[in-house]
Scaffold this motif. Structure first.
Motif, PDB file in Angstrom:
ATOM      1  N   GLY A 135      18.153   0.810 -36.412  1.00  0.00           N
ATOM      2  CA  GLY A 135      18.543   0.489 -37.804  1.00  0.00           C
ATOM      3  C   GLY A 135      19.892   1.040 -38.143  1.00  0.00           C
ATOM      4  O   GLY A 135      19.904   2.341 -38.602  1.00  0.00           O
ATOM      5  N   HIS A 136      20.888   0.401 -38.257  1.00  0.00           N
ATOM      6  CA  HIS A 136      22.396   0.807 -38.630  1.00  0.00           C
ATOM      7  C   HIS A 136      23.038  -0.328 -38.992  1.00  0.00           C
ATOM      8  O   HIS A 136      22.756  -1.450 -38.703  1.00  0.00           O
ATOM      9  N   PRO A 137      24.054   0.103 -39.915  1.00  0.00           N
ATOM     10  CA  PRO A 137      24.894  -1.242 -40.493  1.00  0.00           C
ATOM     11  C   PRO A 137      25.553  -2.176 -39.650  1.00  0.00           C
ATOM     12  O   PRO A 137      25.395  -3.574 -39.750  1.00  0.00           O
ATOM     13  N   THR A 138      25.790  -1.983 -38.353  1.00  0.00           N
ATOM     14  CA  THR A 138      26.381  -2.527 -37.394  1.00  0.00           C
ATOM     15  C   THR A 138      25.424  -2.790 -36.184  1.00  0.00           C
ATOM     16  O   THR A 138      24.753  -1.817 -36.308  1.00  0.00           O
ATOM     17  N   PRO A 139      25.552  -3.718 -35.439  1.00  0.00           N
ATOM     18  CA  PRO A 139      24.266  -4.010 -34.368  1.00  0.00           C
ATOM     19  C   PRO A 139      24.420  -2.716 -33.450  1.00  0.00           C
ATOM     20  O   PRO A 139      25.642  -2.344 -33.046  1.00  0.00           O
ATOM     21  N   SER A 152      13.308  11.117 -17.739  1.00  0.00           N
ATOM     22  CA  SER A 152      13.740  10.112 -18.637  1.00  0.00           C
ATOM     23  C   SER A 152      14.290  10.609 -19.813  1.00  0.00           C
ATOM     24  O   SER A 152      13.554  11.487 -20.525  1.00  0.00           O
ATOM     25  N   LEU A 153      15.106  10.169 -20.515  1.00  0.00           N
ATOM     26  CA  LEU A 153      15.597  10.486 -21.851  1.00  0.00           C
ATOM     27  C   LEU A 153      16.048   9.141 -22.682  1.00  0.00           C
ATOM     28  O   LEU A 153      16.082   8.109 -22.395  1.00  0.00           O
ATOM     29  N   PHE A 154      15.731   9.300 -24.070  1.00  0.00           N
ATOM     30  CA  PHE A 154      16.156   8.417 -24.996  1.00  0.00           C
ATOM     31  C   PHE A 154      17.013   8.891 -26.031  1.00  0.00           C
ATOM     32  O   PHE A 154      16.683   9.823 -26.696  1.00  0.00           O
ATOM     33  N   TYR A 155      18.298   8.061 -26.052  1.00  0.00           N
ATOM     34  CA  TYR A 155      19.108   8.662 -27.175  1.00  0.00           C
ATOM     35  C   TYR A 155      19.391   7.309 -28.095  1.00  0.00           C
ATOM     36  O   TYR A 155      19.892   6.042 -27.825  1.00  0.00           O
ATOM     37  N   THR A 156      19.100   7.703 -29.466  1.00  0.00           N
ATOM     38  CA  THR A 156      19.042   6.514 -30.381  1.00  0.00           C
ATOM     39  C   THR A 156      20.261   6.094 -30.851  1.00  0.00           C
ATOM     40  O   THR A 156      20.262   4.891 -31.404  1.00  0.00           O
ATOM     41  N   GLY A 157      21.311   6.776 -30.594  1.00  0.00           N
ATOM     42  CA  GLY A 157      22.633   6.324 -31.347  1.00  0.00           C
ATOM     43  C   GLY A 157      22.574   6.784 -32.737  1.00  0.00           C
ATOM     44  O   GLY A 157      21.497   7.439 -33.143  1.00  0.00           O
ATOM     45  N   ASP A 158      23.197   6.192 -33.593  1.00  0.00           N
ATOM     46  CA  ASP A 158      23.411   6.235 -34.864  1.00  0.00           C
ATOM     47  C   ASP A 158      22.029   5.550 -35.389  1.00  0.00           C
ATOM     48  O   ASP A 158      22.090   4.246 -34.962  1.00  0.00           O
ATOM     49  N   THR A 159      21.340   6.169 -36.337  1.00  0.00           N
ATOM     50  CA  THR A 159      20.178   5.180 -36.711  1.00  0.00           C
ATOM     51  C   THR A 159      19.574   5.733 -38.172  1.00  0.00           C
ATOM     52  O   THR A 159      19.633   6.905 -38.204  1.00  0.00           O
ATOM     53  N   GLY A 160      19.120   5.004 -38.721  1.00  0.00           N
ATOM     54  CA  GLY A 160      18.239   5.164 -40.171  1.00  0.00           C
ATOM     55  C   GLY A 160      16.911   5.182 -39.514  1.00  0.00           C
ATOM     56  O   GLY A 160      16.462   5.150 -38.538  1.00  0.00           O
ATOM     57  N   PRO A 161      16.050   5.145 -40.698  1.00  0.00           N
ATOM     58  CA  PRO A 161      14.449   5.097 -40.588  1.00  0.00           C
ATOM     59  C   PRO A 161      13.981   3.753 -39.969  1.00  0.00           C
ATOM     60  O   PRO A 161      15.001   2.822 -39.824  1.00  0.00           O
ATOM     61  N   GLY A 162      12.940   3.961 -39.436  1.00  0.00           N
ATOM     62  CA  GLY A 162      12.364   2.543 -38.805  1.00  0.00           C
ATOM     63  C   GLY A 162      12.456   2.514 -37.315  1.00  0.00           C
ATOM     64  O   GLY A 162      12.641   1.647 -36.689  1.00  0.00           O
ATOM     65  N   LEU A 163      12.034   3.763 -36.658  1.00  0.00           N
ATOM     66  CA  LEU A 163      12.205   3.696 -35.109  1.00  0.00           C
ATOM     67  C   LEU A 163      10.805   3.451 -34.519  1.00  0.00           C
ATOM     68  O   LEU A 163      10.688   3.366 -33.429  1.00  0.00           O
ATOM     69  N   ALA A 164       9.817   3.118 -35.335  1.00  0.00           N
ATOM     70  CA  ALA A 164       8.675   2.986 -34.656  1.00  0.00           C
ATOM     71  C   ALA A 164       8.551   1.995 -33.428  1.00  0.00           C
ATOM     72  O   ALA A 164       7.765   1.961 -32.407  1.00  0.00           O
ATOM     73  N   GLU A 165       9.065   0.757 -33.811  1.00  0.00           N
ATOM     74  CA  GLU A 165       9.303  -0.310 -32.815  1.00  0.00           C
ATOM     75  C   GLU A 165       9.888   0.334 -31.448  1.00  0.00           C
ATOM     76  O   GLU A 165       9.242  -0.102 -30.370  1.00  0.00           O
ATOM     77  N   CYS A 166      10.885   1.302 -31.596  1.00  0.00           N
ATOM     78  CA  CYS A 166      11.442   1.873 -30.358  1.00  0.00           C
ATOM     79  C   CYS A 166      10.349   2.728 -29.596  1.00  0.00           C
ATOM     80  O   CYS A 166      10.317   2.583 -28.197  1.00  0.00           O
TER      81      CYS A 166
END
Ligand SMILES: [Zn+2]
Ligand SMILES: [Zn+2]
Length: 256
Positions: A135-139, A152-166
């Protein structure tokens, strides 16, 4: 898997660099602090650059990298989702500001942009890459990166709340995510698609609930003006969750 934090802030200054991560010296993620962190020789070793989104603090070094590779006869593959390709090729790599490196030199262009789809695992230079929307203003996509030896690592990038689906799609040993501002900026975080320590805590609680564990956690994208408050609030979150959470710094290197 060797991870170097080249740039970990959202602002560039003498003391801070914008976002760039480097995996095993060949795979770069985001290009905010890439060229000023790597020797020309190290830049030539890069095989691929993954972009999370089109914001300037994540893409600004692409022209500088392209010029360096061009002058040394090198090339690089850039990967991201279609909207990022559209934005970067329309405004940054359209040939108006610098040579059109996507077509130059004609026989072997310096930059090759490859569009990837979300939720589809691809193999890039031996690494399994999974792009997931956040969740961020641009895709924007986060990337799960799995090395040939299964780290294995996961990098979210810029993100707001709502990562549960990830969280449902990834199982990383290492989580790299962002905290841009302290808790008093929670409204700003929700509006602009960024996390504060308290928002991070809610996301991590969901991670634990869904996955049954918490990974190693490193934070990036701090606003340098607010870093002291962020650090204090993050330690409180770490203590309450019984899990170490570290703020990354420029030049930090870890091994998975
Ligand atoms: Zn952004
Ligand atoms: Zn950013």
């Amino acid at each position: 898997m060797d991870i170097k934090f080249l740039g970990v802030h959202n602002c560039e200054s003498k003391e801070t660099k914008c976002i760039s991560l480097l995996i095993d010296d060949i795979l770069a993620i985001d290009a905010g602090g890439l060229t000023s962190s790597l020797s020309l020789e190290a830049q030539q070793k890069l095989k691929a650059l993954l972009l999370t989104h089109q914001h300037y603090d994540h893409i600004k070094d692409i022209p500088a990298l392209a010029m360096n590779l061009f002058l040394d006869g090198g090339t690089i593959n850039i990967y991201s989702i279609a909207p990022v390709f559209e934005a970067v090729t329309s405004y940054l790599l359209d040939g108006k500001l610098y040579p059109k490196f996507l077509e130059t030199p004609p026989a072997k262009p310096t930059l090759n942009f490859k569009i990837i789809e979300t939720h589809q695992m691809v193999t890039i230079n031996g690494y399994k890459i999974l792009a997931l929307p956040v969740g961020h203003p641009t895709p924007t996509v986060g990337y799960q990166i799995t090395s040939p030896d299964g780290k294995s690592l996961f990098y979210t990038g810029d993100t707001g709340p709502g990562l549960a689906e990830c969280w449902r799609h990834v199982s990383p040993q290492l989580l790299i995510t962002e905290v841009t501002a302290p808790n008093m900026y929670e409204d700003f975080g929700r509006e602009s698609g960024h996390l504060t320590p308290s928002l991070l805590k809610q996301e991590l609680a969901q991670f634990q609930e869904i996955k049954g564990y918490l990974p190693q956690i490193y934070l990036v994208h701090m606003n340098p003006r607010l870093e002291r408050e962020i650090a204090a609030e993050v330690s409180a979150v770490a203590a309450s969750m019984g899990n170490e959470i570290k703020l990354a710094y420029e030049g930090m290197q870890i091994r998975l």
